[in-house]
Each structure stands twice: as structure tokens, then as C-alpha cells.
Design a protein around this motif. Sequence first.
Motif, PDB file in Angstrom:
ATOM      1  N   PRO A  23       0.828  -1.202   0.000  1.00  0.00           N
ATOM      2  CA  PRO A  23       0.000   0.000   0.000  1.00  0.00           C
ATOM      3  C   PRO A  23       0.864   1.255   0.000  1.00  0.00           C
ATOM      4  N   THR A  24       0.470   2.236  -0.806  1.00  0.00           N
ATOM      5  CA  THR A  24       1.212   3.487  -0.866  1.00  0.00           C
ATOM      6  C   THR A  24       0.361   4.633  -0.349  1.00  0.00           C
ATOM      7  N   ASN A  25      -0.690   4.302   0.349  1.00  0.00           N
ATOM      8  CA  ASN A  25      -1.579   5.326   0.857  1.00  0.00           C
ATOM      9  C   ASN A  25      -1.054   5.811   2.210  1.00  0.00           C
ATOM     10  N   PHE A  26      -0.750   7.080   2.268  1.00  0.00           N
ATOM     11  CA  PHE A  26      -0.202   7.656   3.490  1.00  0.00           C
ATOM     12  C   PHE A  26      -1.249   8.483   4.225  1.00  0.00           C
ATOM     13  N   ALA A  27      -2.518   8.135   4.070  1.00  0.00           N
ATOM     14  CA  ALA A  27      -3.602   8.932   4.645  1.00  0.00           C
ATOM     15  C   ALA A  27      -3.467   9.071   6.161  1.00  0.00           C
ATOM     16  N   LYS A  28      -3.103   8.002   6.840  1.00  0.00           N
ATOM     17  CA  LYS A  28      -2.963   8.064   8.301  1.00  0.00           C
ATOM     18  C   LYS A  28      -1.827   8.999   8.696  1.00  0.00           C
ATOM     19  N   ASP A  29      -0.709   8.916   7.959  1.00  0.00           N
ATOM     20  CA  ASP A  29       0.433   9.777   8.254  1.00  0.00           C
ATOM     21  C   ASP A  29       0.102  11.242   7.985  1.00  0.00           C
ATOM     22  N   VAL A  30      -0.606  11.492   6.883  1.00  0.00           N
ATOM     23  CA  VAL A  30      -0.995  12.861   6.551  1.00  0.00           C
ATOM     24  C   VAL A  30      -1.911  13.417   7.631  1.00  0.00           C
ATOM     25  N   GLU A  31      -2.857  12.618   8.066  1.00  0.00           N
ATOM     26  CA  GLU A  31      -3.785  13.063   9.113  1.00  0.00           C
ATOM     27  C   GLU A  31      -3.034  13.327  10.418  1.00  0.00           C
ATOM     28  N   SER A  32      -2.054  12.493  10.730  1.00  0.00           N
ATOM     29  CA  SER A  32      -1.246  12.690  11.933  1.00  0.00           C
ATOM     30  C   SER A  32      -0.472  14.007  11.855  1.00  0.00           C
ATOM     31  N   ILE A  33       0.141  14.279  10.707  1.00  0.00           N
ATOM     32  CA  ILE A  33       0.884  15.531  10.531  1.00  0.00           C
ATOM     33  C   ILE A  33      -0.061  16.718  10.625  1.00  0.00           C
ATOM     34  N   LYS A  34      -1.222  16.582  10.022  1.00  0.00           N
ATOM     35  CA  LYS A  34      -2.221  17.660  10.062  1.00  0.00           C
ATOM     36  C   LYS A  34      -2.605  17.973  11.514  1.00  0.00           C
ATOM     37  N   ILE A  35      -2.851  16.957  12.310  1.00  0.00           N
ATOM     38  CA  ILE A  35      -3.222  17.143  13.717  1.00  0.00           C
ATOM     39  C   ILE A  35      -2.089  17.813  14.491  1.00  0.00           C
ATOM     40  N   GLN A  36      -0.850  17.377  14.229  1.00  0.00           N
ATOM     41  CA  GLN A  36       0.297  17.987  14.902  1.00  0.00           C
ATOM     42  C   GLN A  36       0.432  19.463  14.525  1.00  0.00           C
ATOM     43  N   LEU A  37       0.231  19.778  13.255  1.00  0.00           N
ATOM     44  CA  LEU A  37       0.305  21.172  12.810  1.00  0.00           C
ATOM     45  C   LEU A  37      -0.774  22.021  13.482  1.00  0.00           C
ATOM     46  N   ILE A  38      -1.980  21.486  13.566  1.00  0.00           N
ATOM     47  CA  ILE A  38      -3.079  22.215  14.203  1.00  0.00           C
ATOM     48  C   ILE A  38      -2.743  22.506  15.664  1.00  0.00           C
ATOM     49  N   LYS A  39      -2.191  21.508  16.363  1.00  0.00           N
ATOM     50  CA  LYS A  39      -1.844  21.679  17.773  1.00  0.00           C
ATOM     51  C   LYS A  39      -0.754  22.731  17.965  1.00  0.00           C
TER      52      LYS A  39
ATOM     53  N   ILE B 216       0.235  25.224  15.639  1.00  0.00           N
ATOM     54  CA  ILE B 216      -0.083  26.553  15.096  1.00  0.00           C
ATOM     55  C   ILE B 216      -1.209  27.212  15.882  1.00  0.00           C
ATOM     56  N   LYS B 217      -2.255  26.489  16.175  1.00  0.00           N
ATOM     57  CA  LYS B 217      -3.405  26.882  16.988  1.00  0.00           C
ATOM     58  C   LYS B 217      -4.357  27.887  16.339  1.00  0.00           C
ATOM     59  N   THR B 218      -3.876  29.011  15.816  1.00  0.00           N
ATOM     60  CA  THR B 218      -4.798  30.022  15.284  1.00  0.00           C
ATOM     61  C   THR B 218      -4.426  30.410  13.854  1.00  0.00           C
ATOM     62  N   LYS B 219      -5.395  30.975  13.171  1.00  0.00           N
ATOM     63  CA  LYS B 219      -5.156  31.425  11.799  1.00  0.00           C
ATOM     64  C   LYS B 219      -4.181  32.605  11.787  1.00  0.00           C
ATOM     65  N   LYS B 220      -4.205  33.425  12.817  1.00  0.00           N
ATOM     66  CA  LYS B 220      -3.303  34.575  12.898  1.00  0.00           C
ATOM     67  C   LYS B 220      -1.849  34.111  12.955  1.00  0.00           C
ATOM     68  N   ARG B 221      -1.608  33.076  13.743  1.00  0.00           N
ATOM     69  CA  ARG B 221      -0.241  32.522  13.821  1.00  0.00           C
ATOM     70  C   ARG B 221       0.163  31.902  12.493  1.00  0.00           C
ATOM     71  N   LEU B 222      -0.790  31.269  11.814  1.00  0.00           N
ATOM     72  CA  LEU B 222      -0.514  30.688  10.502  1.00  0.00           C
ATOM     73  C   LEU B 222      -0.114  31.779   9.510  1.00  0.00           C
ATOM     74  N   ILE B 223      -0.802  32.918   9.562  1.00  0.00           N
ATOM     75  CA  ILE B 223      -0.478  34.043   8.675  1.00  0.00           C
ATOM     76  C   ILE B 223       0.936  34.556   8.958  1.00  0.00           C
ATOM     77  N   ASN B 224       1.318  34.635  10.243  1.00  0.00           N
ATOM     78  CA  ASN B 224       2.679  35.057  10.604  1.00  0.00           C
ATOM     79  C   ASN B 224       3.724  34.073  10.083  1.00  0.00           C
ATOM     80  N   ILE B 225       3.442  32.782  10.233  1.00  0.00           N
ATOM     81  CA  ILE B 225       4.360  31.748   9.732  1.00  0.00           C
ATOM     82  C   ILE B 225       4.484  31.865   8.221  1.00  0.00           C
ATOM     83  N   PHE B 226       3.344  32.086   7.579  1.00  0.00           N
ATOM     84  CA  PHE B 226       3.332  32.241   6.117  1.00  0.00           C
ATOM     85  C   PHE B 226       4.241  33.391   5.702  1.00  0.00           C
TER      86      PHE B 226
END
Length: 135
Positions: free
Chosen positions: A43-59, A61-71
Motif C-alpha cells: 500500500p502506498t496510501n499515506f492517509a494516516k500519516d498525513v492526518e497525523s501531521i495535520k493534527i500535529q500542525l493544528i496543535k 499553530i493553533k490560530t489562523k493569525k499565527r498561521l499568517i505570521n508563519i506564512f
Amino acid sequence: AIKEREKKADARVRQRLLERRNKNGNKQNQKLSKQVKSWQVEPTNFAKDVESIKIQLIKKIKTKKRLINIFGKLDLDSNGVLSKKEFLRMIKGILKKKVNPNVMDCCWDAAWDMRKHGNKDEMDVGTVAHWLEMD
């Protein structure tokens, strides 16, 4: 008469050879079919890994304002959007650990598929915020 017997004998020989080829061909096809059915694809589906990374990023970054600063810090050419390279640098910088390059590509694809972009190959902050469910 001799030539006619030779023609008939040749025809019989050709017929027997044809039957043998068909018989052996079917056996080989059946063996090949069984082999193909028993193959297993990794299997080459990395859906679980992508979801894990997404959750870590959300934790982290926390807010859209911080995301804009990072951007703003990662947007090297100051055009308001991140290229794939800049996006991958963002993930590495926030998580502070090595991530499989294939998983990183899948993260880009997951975020990229969230919205229509046209011909551009860069992603705006709104798309990333939408992917991270920060809208």
C-alpha cells in the motif's frame, strides 16, 4: 496420389501442433493467472500519516493569525503564497523532525486538493487554513 497423401499428412501434423500449442498455452495462461492473483501490492496510501501531521500542525499553530505570521516568514519571494518547497519547509520547521518525503508530498496534495487553483503551483494562506480547519 502420393502428393495428396503428403498434403493430408501435413494438414494432420499442423492440426496436432496447433492443438498442442493451444493446450500448452492454456496451461501457461492458467498458471500465470494464478500467479497474478496471488501478487500483493504494497500500500502506498499515506492517509494516516498525513492526518497525523495535520493534527500535529493544528496543535502547534493553533490560530489562523499565527498561521499568517508563519506564512509571512516562509514566503521568501513575498508574493503572498507558498510554493511546494516553502510549504514543505513549513512542515519541517513546525514539526522539528524528519518526515518521509512521500508523506510530505501527500500533505501538499491533500491541501492542494481543498480548493481550485487554476494554473498556479503555489498555495495561499486561505487554502492551508482551510486544510487545517482554521477558517
